[in-house]
Every structure is written in structure tokens, then in C-alpha cells.
Write an enzyme that holds these catalytic residues in place. Sequence first.
Site, PDB file in Angstrom:
ATOM      1  N   SER A 281       0.809  -1.106  -0.079  1.00 53.44           N
ATOM      2  CA  SER A 281      -0.017  -0.032   0.074  1.00 53.44           C
ATOM      3  C   SER A 281       0.741   1.294   0.092  1.00 53.44           C
ATOM      4  CB  SER A 281      -0.897  -0.032   1.322  1.00 53.44           C
ATOM      5  OG  SER A 281      -0.298   0.484   2.291  1.00 53.44           O
ATOM      6  N   GLY A 282       0.144   2.554  -0.270  1.00 48.45           N
ATOM      7  CA  GLY A 282       0.831   3.787  -0.035  1.00 48.45           C
ATOM      8  C   GLY A 282       0.622   4.298   1.510  1.00 48.45           C
ATOM      9  N   ASP A 283       0.322   3.536   2.287  1.00 46.50           N
ATOM     10  CA  ASP A 283       0.587   3.914   3.667  1.00 46.50           C
ATOM     11  C   ASP A 283       0.947   2.798   4.568  1.00 46.50           C
ATOM     12  OD1 ASP A 283      -0.462   5.430   6.211  1.00 46.50           O
ATOM     13  OD2 ASP A 283      -0.914   6.865   4.616  1.00 46.50           O
ATOM     14  N   ASP A 284       0.440   3.028   5.884  1.00 46.95           N
ATOM     15  CA  ASP A 284       0.529   1.845   6.926  1.00 46.95           C
ATOM     16  C   ASP A 284       0.005   0.349   6.349  1.00 46.95           C
ATOM     17  OD1 ASP A 284       2.085   3.615   8.435  1.00 46.95           O
ATOM     18  OD2 ASP A 284       0.322   4.122   9.602  1.00 46.95           O
TER      19      ASP A 284
END
Length: 474
Positions: A281-284
Site C-alpha cells: 500500500s501507499g500507507d501503513d
Amino acid sequence: MMDVNENPIINKLIATLKKPSWAFPLLLITLFFILTYQFASDQSGFFLKQPVSYPGLVSGSDTCDGSLPVRAVKMSIVEFGGVGDGVTSNTAAFTAAMMKLKGFEDKGGAQLIVPRGKWVTGSFNLTSNLTLFLEQGAVIMGSEDPKEWPIIEPLPSYGRGRERLGGRHISLIHGDGLTNVVITGQNGTIDGRGKMWWDLWWNRTLEHTRGHLLEIMNSKNILISNLTFRNSPFWTIHPVYCSNVVIKDMTILAPLNAPNTDGIDPDSCTNVCIEDCYIESGDDLVAVKSGWDQYGTSMARPSSNIIIRRVSGTTPTCSGVGIGSEMSGGISNIRVENVHIRNSAAGVRIKTDKGRGGYIENITITNITMEKVKVPLRFSRGADDHPDNGWDPNALPKIKGIFISNVVSYNSRKAPMLLGMDGAPFEGICMKNVSLFGLPSTARWNCEHISGFANGVLPEPCSLLQRNTSVACV
């Protein structure tokens, strides 16, 4: 450690001891236990980890229960006019199906089958005692018409949409006030087709907070398993104000530059099991939350009794496992184990800020492997984002009892960054058997406003983590 002469209880005991008494041995024993308690609680800053139970844990096993209930009725989306051609809108079909199957909530429940095909739909609401079952080759696709993602009220523990003031877009698949819901299948796919939403965010033309791919609110006994979730507009799986949640055997994918596409975010939830998942993903990959500033504090719905294990994946901008930064309702009794993180900005991160209030305590992080993770361990402050001007700068979080053991990191670029806050230090940090290989020779730990102990940690940790094992560090 408290001076004995400053403790009125001890002074009273000493005065009593000056007089002959049959209770002399008893008083000596009492004095011993008081001093022992003072030493254990005041000197070390640690507290014993409380026993934690997790939902659906199979007796004698290290897995949570993913067995599927038998439903009295099984129906296909085709029976409600669904067309799986990748073009036709099935919003009305899914809505009609849920209305029909709601009638079986108290009659043995129902299963809605989504067969092979591409089923375009706008948002729809689930019902209780339901199994949503995606057969092999089935793909539920989010509508690219924003009007099919209606605006709903903000979460009370956030006070507004997370990204924009006011309301927020509902999730693609949504549920509120439900019991006994299963979302599963034969590795079918739910695709949010999030690029439209990411473009709005990048272009700064987003009017309302983006919707999640799946959000379940105020619900209990939830199972999400054996599916692939792709391209969520915003956070992917968001259980909030829920209890007894199992999320297992999931594949969660988003482009690595897709903004805020967290994988799994348990938020103000209790008794949660997240296991055997792969996430890009582009986050946590996984983030534990519990509300935002004064709204989270007022609602006081903590996240507790959560296990995260056998999760692997990559996120070049964020962390493998994050705690916070929205943690104002409190977070406790979290266990992270057997996690593999690669090519990521951070491995495990605790995030908070002034104005958050709340607490983070009794966090166990063990058996973690990292490869090419920029900062393997990070405690950070100063997120500097608040819902409105009503936040209290004096509301400081309390962080205590972080137990980190059996961590190996290869080819990290920076040493750990452990930064507490002036007036709100991070206390009771215990590190054992932590090895960070491949750091540049100039890399040094960056520590401020923390206290704790370390043993078997390489390279040498900062002086604030005293190399002292004389105090129990379990």
C-alpha cells in the site's frame, strides 16, 4: 525510587517496630513488600503485562477461528437482476438483495453469492447474520460515479471527515450496528478503482473525505477472510467501534504511491485478530487507532486486545505496523508478532502528538524481520494535524510499557528514532535481542524523552535505554 523517610506508611511502621510487639515478624514482612513494590513501580517504570485474550482463538493453536457459519438461505446476486459484464451498474441489485436477505436475520441467516464476473456497483449496506461470498473469478468493482458513494455523517470520535471538514463519502461496502457478518469467498476480489479518488486528492480538488473500501461500525462478531482487496480510495478495511473481529488470509493491494491507502485500521475496537495477510500500500500496512484529539478523548472508546501476526508486505512511504497517530481514546494490550516488512519507510512506528491526550500502553512487538526498511523502529511526535481549533495543546499522551524483542533488520539506512515529548516522556521501553545489520558506520540512535532498558541490542543503543537487566523486563 522513593526515599523511605518520605513515606508516611513506612514511618508509621518503623515507629511501631520500636515497641515490643507480637506482630514484629508480620510488620517486617509488610515493610519488605512495600519496599519491593516501590522499587518495581517507581524505579523501573515497568508494569506487568496483563493477560490478553483474542477473538475466536482455537484452543491449543496459534490461529483465530475462520470457520464459516451455515446459513439457512443462499441466493445469487443474479436473482436480483445483477449483471456481471463490468459495465452495468448493480447498485440497485445489491441494495435489493440486502433488503430481501434482511428478512432472514432471525431465521437462520442468509448468504449472498457473487459468481464469476465483473460486478460494478456503488455503495451498499450489509445486514446482520449475513455471508457475502465471492466465488472464484468474481470481482466487485466500485462505481466511478462519485454520486454512488453518498455523503454520511463524520465519525463522532473524529468530529469531521478525516481529510475535509463536514461529512465523508460512505465506504463501498458498509455496515452499522450489525452482528455475525462474514465477508469471504474463493479468493474473489473487491476492487475500489481508487484512481479517480487519488487524482482528486493529488489535484487538491477533493470536496469530502474519501470512502473506505470496507467499513463496519458499531458491530460485533465479524469475519473477513480469503479475498483480495484492491485499489481502495482511502483506508482499505476499517472496523470502527467493533468487537470480536477476525481478519485473516487476506491480500490487500494498492499502488505504492496511492495516498492514504492503509491496509487494515482497527479503530476504537476490542478483541481483534489480524493474521496471515499480505499487504502492499501507499500507507501503513496495519494501523491501530482510537479517535482524533478532543473528539476521541470525549468518546473514550479505546482499542484493546488486538493481535497482529504473520503479516507481511511493503510500503515505501509509511510503516509496517503503526500505532496512532489518532490514538486519543487510548490503545492498550496490543501484540505484534511474526511480521515481515520489506522495502518500507519504517518498520514499527508509534505516532502521536500534543493535543492527542489518551494513552498507549502494554504493547508487545516480537519476532519481527525487516529487509531494506529505512528506519526499523520509530517513535515519533509532532504529526501536527488536528480536526479544528478546539484541540487542547496541554492534552499530552501517556506512553508506557513498550516491549520489543527478537527483532532482526537487514540493510536499514537509519538507526532507530525514539522521540518522546517534553512533559510526556515515553516510559518503560524494554528492548531485548534486537539486531540491526547493515547500518552506515555513522548511524547513531536518536533518542529524546524516553526511558527504559536494553539487553542484547546491536548496535549500541542510546544512553537513555540503560543496559540494565536487574529490573524485571518481561
